[in-house]
Design a protein around this motif. Structure first.
Motif: not given
Length: 148
Positions: A85-88, A96-97, A117-120, A134-143
């Motif tokens: 999934d991608v959002a900008v 842009a983020i 991960f959700t990566v910002t 900036d590149l930030t990894f946030s650990s998340v569930r697969d849902t």
């Protein structure tokens, strides 16, 4: 009056199309970045990463030079980022983020690992080129879902 309304309407359509164009550029650039990381292509990454860029991982935070060294030496090998999934969001025509939810397969400390991960990613346009700030990894569930 009729011409003013038409001019405003066309301006809004043009601005919306312009923002969508930036969003697509950023999505493509992000996807290329994942491939460059998998290929350990530090030359292309060095050009993309802003000189003051920051990287936030599960094991720590560091700057551009260390991230490039980690990729080059393979101490973290980003073997595959499966993007789900991608959002900008754009802010003007130069900022842009991007958020992407990924399943990352990486080789870390001698082992292959797979994490959700959700990566910002923060991007800024400078001298005509997009730079990753900036590149930030946030650990998340697969849902986990990214709100659009």
């Amino acid at each position: 009056m009729k011409y003013l309304v038409i001019t405003i309407f066309l301006s809004l359509i043009s601005a919306s199309s312009f923002a969508q164009g930036i969003e697509e550029q950023i999505k493509v650039l992000s996807q290329q970045k994942w491939q460059w990381m998998a290929n350990k292509d530090v030359d292309k990454l060095a050009s993309l990463f802003h000189d003051k860029s920051k990287f936030v991982h599960m094991s720590g935070s560091w700057k551009k030079d260390r991230e490039l060294e980690i990729i080059k030496t393979g101490s973290i090998w980003y073997k595959n980022a499966e993007v789900h999934d991608v959002a900008v969001e754009t802010f003007g025509d130069d900022t842009a983020i991007l958020w992407n939810r990924i399943t990352l397969t990486a080789h870390v400390r001698g082992n292959d690992v797979k994490n959700e991960f959700t990566v910002t990613e923060f991007y800024k346009k400078e001298a005509g080129d997009w730079k990753l700030l900036d590149l930030t990894f946030s650990s998340v569930r697969d849902t986990h879902k990214i709100e659009h």
